[in-house]
Design a protein around this motif. Structure first.
Motif, short mmCIF file in Angstrom:
data_model
loop_
_atom_site.label_atom_id
_atom_site.label_comp_id
_atom_site.label_asym_id
_atom_site.label_seq_id
_atom_site.Cartn_x
_atom_site.Cartn_y
_atom_site.Cartn_z
N MET A 1 1.02 -1.17 -0.02
CA MET A 1 -0.06 0.02 0.12
C MET A 1 0.79 1.38 -0.03
SD MET A 1 -2.01 -2.39 0.01
CE MET A 1 -1.54 -3.52 1.68
N PHE A 2 1.97 1.21 0.87
CA PHE A 2 2.90 2.60 0.84
C PHE A 2 3.37 2.67 -0.42
CE2 PHE A 2 6.68 4.74 1.77
CZ PHE A 2 6.42 5.80 2.39
N ARG A 3 3.88 1.59 -0.96
CA ARG A 3 4.67 1.60 -2.25
C ARG A 3 3.64 2.43 -3.33
NH1 ARG A 3 5.85 -3.96 -3.75
NH2 ARG A 3 7.29 -3.26 -5.02
N GLN A 4 2.33 1.89 -3.26
CA GLN A 4 1.43 2.28 -4.28
C GLN A 4 1.12 3.82 -4.03
OE1 GLN A 4 -2.13 -0.08 -5.26
NE2 GLN A 4 -3.37 1.85 -5.86
N PHE A 5 1.04 4.22 -2.73
CA PHE A 5 0.79 5.35 -2.59
C PHE A 5 1.85 6.37 -2.77
CE2 PHE A 5 1.25 8.59 0.99
CZ PHE A 5 0.24 9.62 0.79
N ARG A 6 3.13 6.05 -2.59
CA ARG A 6 4.39 6.83 -2.79
C ARG A 6 4.30 6.95 -4.57
NH1 ARG A 6 9.52 3.70 -1.54
NH2 ARG A 6 8.88 2.47 -3.07
N THR A 39 1.53 11.31 5.75
CA THR A 39 2.39 10.11 5.40
C THR A 39 3.43 10.61 4.46
OG1 THR A 39 0.06 9.02 5.65
CG2 THR A 39 1.94 7.68 4.45
N LEU A 40 3.15 11.50 3.57
CA LEU A 40 4.34 11.88 2.95
C LEU A 40 4.41 13.23 2.68
CD1 LEU A 40 4.70 9.07 0.07
CD2 LEU A 40 6.42 9.61 1.84
N ALA A 41 5.46 13.86 2.53
CA ALA A 41 5.66 15.38 2.25
C ALA A 41 6.59 15.43 1.01
CB ALA A 41 6.08 16.15 3.53
N THR A 103 -3.35 -11.05 8.34
CA THR A 103 -3.69 -12.29 8.07
C THR A 103 -2.49 -13.11 7.34
OG1 THR A 103 -5.07 -12.35 6.24
CG2 THR A 103 -6.23 -12.44 8.44
N ASP A 104 -1.69 -12.43 7.05
CA ASP A 104 -0.39 -12.86 6.20
C ASP A 104 0.62 -13.01 6.75
OD1 ASP A 104 1.06 -13.42 4.11
OD2 ASP A 104 1.26 -11.24 3.17
N ALA A 105 1.24 -14.43 7.48
CA ALA A 105 2.58 -14.31 8.03
C ALA A 105 3.73 -14.14 7.42
CB ALA A 105 2.68 -15.99 8.60
N GLY A 106 3.47 -14.05 6.14
CA GLY A 106 4.73 -13.48 5.22
C GLY A 106 4.75 -12.01 4.94
N TYR A 107 3.89 -11.21 5.62
CA TYR A 107 3.69 -9.90 5.19
C TYR A 107 5.07 -9.30 5.09
CZ TYR A 107 2.34 -5.01 5.28
OH TYR A 107 2.11 -3.67 4.97
N GLY A 108 5.36 -8.32 4.01
CA GLY A 108 6.58 -7.46 3.71
C GLY A 108 7.22 -8.43 2.68
N ALA A 109 7.22 -9.53 2.36
CA ALA A 109 7.71 -10.17 1.34
C ALA A 109 7.19 -9.52 -0.04
CB ALA A 109 7.69 -11.67 1.36
N GLU A 515 3.08 2.76 10.08
CA GLU A 515 4.43 1.73 9.82
C GLU A 515 4.26 0.51 9.15
OE1 GLU A 515 7.46 3.28 11.21
OE2 GLU A 515 6.02 4.86 10.84
N VAL A 516 3.23 -0.09 9.71
CA VAL A 516 2.84 -1.55 9.15
C VAL A 516 2.77 -1.51 7.59
CG1 VAL A 516 1.18 -3.34 8.64
CG2 VAL A 516 1.40 -2.42 11.14
N ALA A 517 2.23 -0.39 7.09
CA ALA A 517 1.95 -0.26 5.59
C ALA A 517 3.33 0.20 4.81
CB ALA A 517 1.01 1.00 5.28
N ARG A 518 4.38 0.70 5.64
CA ARG A 518 5.54 1.12 4.77
C ARG A 518 6.64 -0.07 5.10
NH1 ARG A 518 10.23 3.34 7.35
NH2 ARG A 518 10.12 3.67 9.67
N PHE A 519 6.31 -1.12 5.68
CA PHE A 519 7.37 -2.12 5.81
C PHE A 519 8.00 -2.90 4.55
CE2 PHE A 519 8.39 -6.91 6.91
CZ PHE A 519 9.42 -6.62 7.02
N PRO A 520 6.83 -3.06 3.54
CA PRO A 520 7.38 -3.70 2.08
C PRO A 520 8.22 -2.65 1.42
CG PRO A 520 5.09 -4.17 2.57
CD PRO A 520 5.25 -3.30 3.76
N ALA A 521 7.86 -1.20 1.61
CA ALA A 521 8.61 -0.16 0.90
C ALA A 521 9.90 -0.16 1.53
CB ALA A 521 8.00 1.20 0.77
N ALA A 522 10.10 -0.43 2.76
CA ALA A 522 11.39 -0.43 3.61
C ALA A 522 12.28 -1.58 3.22
CB ALA A 522 11.27 -0.54 5.07
N ILE A 523 11.56 -2.73 2.83
CA ILE A 523 12.27 -3.90 2.30
C ILE A 523 12.89 -3.66 0.79
CG2 ILE A 523 11.96 -6.24 1.48
CD1 ILE A 523 12.28 -6.27 4.32
#
Length: 593
Positions: A1-6, A39-41, A103-109, A515-523
């Motif tokens: 979500m964060f990646r799409q938002f960005r 969320t972003l500036a 519900t996704d134990a692999g969230y962030g991958a 913070e949860v939302a931006r984890f995949p983007a941090a990866i």
């Protein structure tokens, strides 16, 4: 979500600047300061103020007014705070984030990139136990490999074994030359590398102290081993291989404690036996940069800004480590799409020479990445050494577990007496926290910065340490267990989530979900830059957000059913996020502490 938002922010801001006839080459999109509710500036107004001839706040207002948010899923309101253009998310952003993560134990991958990567790390010479000064290599290397895997790459982890150099020839000669009775001390540990390293030390001492005639005779025997390897003599390979494999077996046991495991141990001699080293040397001789000076073939690399020649062949036509490593890297390029090597700072020149020479040989060096790290120091007087041989990684891990056990027992004494935490639990947590503290403290620093490992910081349950972030996961597990015991539905892995995310109305809940939302983007960002330490930074920021939520937002005791269900889902999302962030770093996520 964060990646799409960005991406949506970039598109909308770019269109707004274009509509104002302003340049769009640098959008200045960043995370806003903590005191700004966005969320972003964008700081683009600073850059454009001079061109427009107006103050940055005025430019920011004009840009914000020109942003059209229609048609976007996650881009909501746009406003300003002084010179910043602030971008806010829609309610759908929060709902989709909760749906994706709870519900996704692999969230962030990230999705599979269909790109293979070989990550080579550690590769310490098999001459004895792993020294603590070199501990950064397997810890950083393993984290880089984990990170690339989470980012969607198909990763192989390799250890490059130096089994063809003088050190191994000396080791083999000494192992065959001396008996146990010739050695001065007992092994520091009952493991192969601690046993055999005594022969290596004895051999080096003999070469330094023996009469010239005896030393010369020994050197002839050592040279014969080197020549046998170069000539492809099978008996010599077997002699050296016995020592290498025995020592390496012990080193594997040490590294497994971190843990750092490998898909392959690639031996240097492979590239002598298959003829590829000889081929590399022949091709290098044909280049314009090749010169024969000081009884050796060398490359002049001034065109690459390197003022030290690379020696690639001795006068007797025997190869060097670098020549064999060139063949090794061409083998990597033939078998993988990308290659990443983790190296100590003393190999920086070698890495530069390697890149230049590979390019000279016609390889695409953009496919090769290096992570250069500084070494780990221990403060004087804080840790004992074993028989004057220096501090080994095993020593560090033993002491880490002992200190963690003491810290856990001190903090949890009441719980142990109440049988809520058993002695087995204490031992488990001591291993998770102790080894996690070592890994986290080392991987959390920028690799190029030197480290002095401090126990007080590494094991500080209240500070920016492994226990501090591990405790977030333990708290999540505790809340979810309490909720299940109270008959409250807990999101199940792989199930559909039927929760009203708009019930997460408090600032603390929204901040945690961001913070949860931006984890995949941090990866994604960390993998692009080969910087696992930024994931450690993420865990600390995530822990701060979670602890604020924990203080202000009761979960199991929330009176409203929708609020309680949404908060339970958010805790599940936080649990998955922290577990996987720690997994990238190679740090265990305890269920209880």
């Amino acid at each position: 979500m964060f990646r799409q938002f960005r991406s949506e922010v970039a598109d909308a801001l770019g269109d707004a600047l274009a509509s104002l006839d302003l340049p769009t080459d640098d959008l200045g999109i960043e995370r806003p300061p903590d005191d700004m509710d966005a969320t972003l500036a964008s700081s683009v107004a600073f850059r454009l103020a001079g061109e427009v001839g107006a103050a940055p706040p005025s430019v920011a207002a004009d840009v914000a007014n020109a942003v059209d948010t229609d048609g976007y899923d996650y881009l909501g309101a746009v406003d300003t705070a002084g010179p910043y253009v602030n971008f806010h998310v829609t309610e759908r952003y929060f709902a989709d984030t909760l749906d994706a993560s709870a519900t996704d134990a692999g969230y962030g991958a990230l999705p599979d990139r269909d790109t293979s990567v070989v990550v080579e790390h550690t590769s310490a010479n098999p001459t004895g136990p792993v020294h603590v000064g070199r501990a950064r290599n397997p810890i950083v290397g393993d984290a880089v490999a984990n990170l690339m895997e989470y980012a969607g790459y198909d990763v192989d982890r390799h250890y490059y074994v130096n089994d063809a150099g003088r050190q191994m020839a000396v080791f083999t000669w000494a192992y065959e030359r001396f008996d146990e009775s010739d050695l001065d001390d007992e092994p520091a540990r009952d493991r192969a590398e601690y046993d055999l390293v005594r022969y290596y030390r004895k051999g080096n001492a003999y070469l330094e102290e023996a009469d010239p005639a005896d030393a010369d005779a020994a050197e002839e025997e050592i040279a014969a081993i080197l020549q046998g390897l170069e000539a492809g003599d099978e008996e010599t390979y077997e002699r050296v291989g016995e020592v290498v494999d025995t020592v390496l077996g012990g080193m594997k046991e040490c590294l497994a404690r971190l843990p750092a495991e490998f898909d392959a141990f690639v031996k240097e001699t492979q590239f002598m036996r298959d003829g590829s080293t000889e081929d590399v040397a022949a091709r290098l001789k044909e280049t314009d940069q090749a010169v024969y000076e000081e009884d050796a073939w060398q490359l002049e690399l001034d065109d690459w800004g390197i003022d030290k020649n690379l020696v690639f062949l001795r006068s007797d036509d025997t190869s060097l480590y670098t020549t064999r490593d060139l063949a090794h890297h061409e083998w990597k390029f033939a078998n993988y799409d990308r290659a990443v090597t983790v190296l100590g700072e003393d190999h920086k020149l070698q890495a530069d020479q390697l890149d230049a020479t590979l390019e000279l040989l016609g390889n695409d060096v953009d496919r090769l990445g290096h992570v250069i790290y500084s070494y780990v120091n221990l403060p004087d007087g804080k840790m004992s050494t074993r028989r004057g041989t220096g501090v080994m990684l095993d020593d560090l891990l033993d002491e880490a577990i002992d200190r963690a056990r003491e810290a856990v027992e001190t903090r949890m004494d009441d719980r142990i007496r109440d049988d809520d935490l058993t002695e087995a639990d204490v031992e488990r947590i001591a291993h998770q926290v102790g080894i996690g503290a070592v890994r986290y403290d080392i991987v959390s620093k920028q690799p190029a910065k030197a480290i002095t490992f401090e126990w007080e910081d590494a094991l500080d349950f209240e500070g920016q340490s492994a226990p501090f972030v591990q405790y977030v996961h333990a708290r999540c597990c505790g809340i979810l267990e309490e909720a299940a015991s109270a008959g409250i539905e807990v999101p199940a892995t792989g199930s559909a989530l039927d929760v009203d995310a708009s019930a997460l109305a408090t600032d603390e809940a929204r901040a945690l979900l961001r913070e949860v939302a931006r984890f995949p983007a941090a990866i994604e960002s960390a993998a692009d830059d080969l910087e696992p330490h930024t994931i450690a930074t993420f865990t600390r920021e995530f822990a701060d957000a979670y602890n604020a939520f924990y203080r202000e937002c009761p979960v199991v005791t929330a009176e409203d059913d929708d609020v309680r269900a949404a908060r339970v889902a958010l805790v599940a999302a936080a649990k998955h996020t922290m577990a996987n962030a720690l997994d990238v770093l190679g740090v265990e996520a305890p269920d209880s502490m």
